[in-house]
Design a protein around this motif. Structure first.
Motif, mmCIF file in Angstrom:
data_model
loop_
_atom_site.group_PDB
_atom_site.id
_atom_site.type_symbol
_atom_site.label_atom_id
_atom_site.label_comp_id
_atom_site.label_asym_id
_atom_site.label_seq_id
_atom_site.Cartn_x
_atom_site.Cartn_y
_atom_site.Cartn_z
ATOM 1 N N LEU A 163 34.815 36.074 54.140
ATOM 2 C CA LEU A 163 34.069 35.377 53.090
ATOM 3 C C LEU A 163 34.585 33.956 52.865
ATOM 4 O O LEU A 163 33.782 33.026 52.740
ATOM 5 N N VAL A 167 32.129 30.784 53.174
ATOM 6 C CA VAL A 167 31.923 29.773 52.139
ATOM 7 C C VAL A 167 32.090 28.375 52.724
ATOM 8 O O VAL A 167 31.284 27.465 52.477
ATOM 9 N N ALA A 199 37.164 32.991 47.053
ATOM 10 C CA ALA A 199 35.986 32.474 47.750
ATOM 11 C C ALA A 199 34.721 32.695 46.931
ATOM 12 O O ALA A 199 33.846 31.816 46.864
ATOM 13 N N THR A 202 34.497 30.105 44.246
ATOM 14 C CA THR A 202 34.112 28.809 44.797
ATOM 15 C C THR A 202 32.625 28.763 45.105
ATOM 16 O O THR A 202 31.930 27.783 44.800
ATOM 17 N N ALA A 203 32.108 29.828 45.719
ATOM 18 C CA ALA A 203 30.694 29.863 46.070
ATOM 19 C C ALA A 203 29.809 29.823 44.831
ATOM 20 O O ALA A 203 28.767 29.146 44.799
ATOM 21 N N ARG A 206 29.873 26.278 43.362
ATOM 22 C CA ARG A 206 29.115 25.315 44.164
ATOM 23 C C ARG A 206 27.633 25.671 44.281
ATOM 24 O O ARG A 206 26.858 24.899 44.856
ATOM 25 N N LEU A 208 26.014 28.050 46.079
ATOM 26 C CA LEU A 208 25.650 28.143 47.501
ATOM 27 C C LEU A 208 24.518 29.148 47.705
ATOM 28 O O LEU A 208 24.740 30.302 48.094
ATOM 29 N N LEU A 211 24.055 31.271 50.967
ATOM 30 C CA LEU A 211 25.087 32.250 51.315
ATOM 31 C C LEU A 211 24.732 33.631 50.770
ATOM 32 O O LEU A 211 24.395 33.769 49.590
ATOM 33 N N TRP A 244 27.354 34.899 40.900
ATOM 34 C CA TRP A 244 26.442 35.375 41.934
ATOM 35 C C TRP A 244 25.335 36.219 41.304
ATOM 36 O O TRP A 244 25.495 36.773 40.217
ATOM 37 N N PRO A 270 24.551 32.168 44.846
ATOM 38 C CA PRO A 270 24.619 32.957 46.076
ATOM 39 C C PRO A 270 24.278 34.406 45.751
ATOM 40 O O PRO A 270 24.240 34.797 44.583
#
Length: 310
Positions: A163, A167, A199, A202-203, A206, A208, A211, A244, A270
Motif C-alpha cells: 500500500l 500510494v 499510507a 496519506t492517501a 491527498r 487519491l 487509488l 477513505w 480513495p
C-alpha cells in the motif's frame, strides 16, 4: 484493457527477456474482455466463474508440482484477481510497460501463484512456464519480482509494503496528469503493520481517488486467526476514519466485486473494498483451515482438490 486491439511487437529482451508474451493467449483474453464488455450480468458472472475455476485448478497443480506455495491464500484471492484482470484493469499483456496502464500491486506477495496464473491466463507469458515455479533460476519465484515477471509492478513479500508503494504510484500518476488507476490487493493479516495505516492516512489526506485497496479478508494469517493477534474490526470504520470510503462485499461474488471496484469514487476519497473470503475456497479440506496458509498438498490431496474444483 488497452483501447487498441492491435497486438504490439514483443518488448526487447531485458529484465523480462526470459518471459515473453503469449500472443495466442493475449488474443483469447482480448476476446474474453470484449465478450464481458457486452454481456448481461448473468453471462458475465458465469464467464468470470469459469475463468476463476481454471485459475484455481492451475494453482493447485503448480503448487503440488513445485512442492512449495501458499494454497489457502491463493484460492481466497483468486476471484479478486479474476475480476480485476478479466473485467476491470486497463493493461496490455503485449506491452506490459505501456505508460497509461492501470497498476495492480499484490501486496500479499506470498500468494504469487494466483498472480502468476492470472497473468499467464491473460498472456503476459506462456502458461507452460508455470511448471518452473520456484525452480532454481526460474523467474517465477515464491514472491513476485518486478525485474523478472512482466505485469508485476513492484516486488512484494515483506508484508505492509504494497500500500505505501501504491500510494506513491498514485501520487506520481496524478502529478503526470495520468488517468490510470492504482489497485492494491492486501491480505488482512498484514493490516497489523503500521506502515499500511501511515499510507492510508496519506492517501486520505491527498484525496487519491485513483487509488483502490482491496482486502482479501479471509480472517486467517500464518498460525492463527487475525483476531487472535490483533482485532481488526470494525475494519470498515477504521478506513473511513482515515478519509477513505469503504464497502464490504462477498469476495467470491464476481459481480459484487465488479460493482465495488468500478463505481465512481466519492469526491476526494480513495476506496477500500473489504472482500470477505474463505481461505482455501473451493477445496473442502482446505477451507477456513489455518494450516493451509503454507502447506503443500500431497499427490492424493491434489487429485481430490482438482476433482472438487471441476
Amino acid at each position: 484493457m488497452r483501447p487498441s486491439q492491435t497486438i504490439t511487437a514483443a518488448p526487447p529482451a531485458g529484465d523480462h527477456g526470459s518471459l515473453l508474451p503469449d500472443h495466442d493467449a493475449i488474443a483469447e483474453w482480448r476476446r474474453l474482455r470484449e465478450r464481458l464488455a457486452h454481456a448481461d450480468r448473468d453471462t458475465a458472472a458465469a464467464t468470470l466463474a469459469t475463468m476463476a475455476g481454471g485459475i484455481r485448478r492451475t494453482v493447485i497443480s503448480t503448487i503440488a508440482g513445485a512442492g512449495l506455495g501458499h494454497a489457502g491464500g491463493d484460492l481466497s484471492v483468486t476471484d479478486i484477481l479474476t475480476t480485476l484482470y478479466g473485467a476491470v484493469l486497463r493493461v496490455d499483456p503485449a506491452d506490459p510497460a505501456w505508460p497509461d496502464r492501470d497498476r495492480l500491486i499484490l501486496s500479499k506477495g506470498h500468494c504469487s501463484v494466483a498472480l502468476y496464473t492470472t497473468l499467464a491466463t491473460c498472456g503476459f507469458f506462456p502458461a507452460e512456464r508455470l511448471s518452473t515455479f520456484a525452480a532454481p533460476l526460474s523467474p517465477l519465484n515464491g514472491h513476485p519480482s518486478r525485474r523478472s515477471v512482466p505485469g508485476v509492478e513492484t516486488s512484494t513479500g515483506p508484508l505492509g509494503h504494497g500500500l505505501p508503494v501504491g500510494v506513491g504510484i498514485a501520487v506520481g500518476l496524478r502529478l503526470r496528469g495520468s488517468a490510470a488507476r492504482t489497485v492494491v490487493v492486501l491480505g488482512d493479516g498484514e493490516l497489523q503493520e503500521g506502515s499500511n495505516w501511515e499510507a492510508a492516512m496519506t492517501a486520505g489526506h491527498r484525496g487519491l481517488t485513483s487509488l483502490t485497496a482491496v482486502i482479501d479478508r479471509n480472517g486467517l494469517q500464518q498460525g492463527a486467526r487475525t483476531s487472535a493477534t490483533n482485532e481488526l474490526e470494525p475494519l470498515a470504520d477504521k478506513w473511513r476514519a482515515f478519509g477513505w470510503e469503504a464497502v464490504e462485499v462477498d469476495g467470491h461474488d464476481h459481480l459484487a466485486l465488479l460493482d465495488a471496484v468500478t463505481a465512481p469514487h466519492a469526491a476526494g476519497r480513495p476506496r477500500c473494498v473489504i472482500a470477505r473470503t474463505v481461505k482455501g475456497r473451493g477445496v473442502s479440506f482446505m477451507e477456513d483451515r489455518v494450516e493451509w496458509h503454507h502447506k503443500v498438498p500431497d499427490a492424493g490431496q491434489a487429485r481430490t482438490a482438482l476433482e472438487e474444483l471441476r
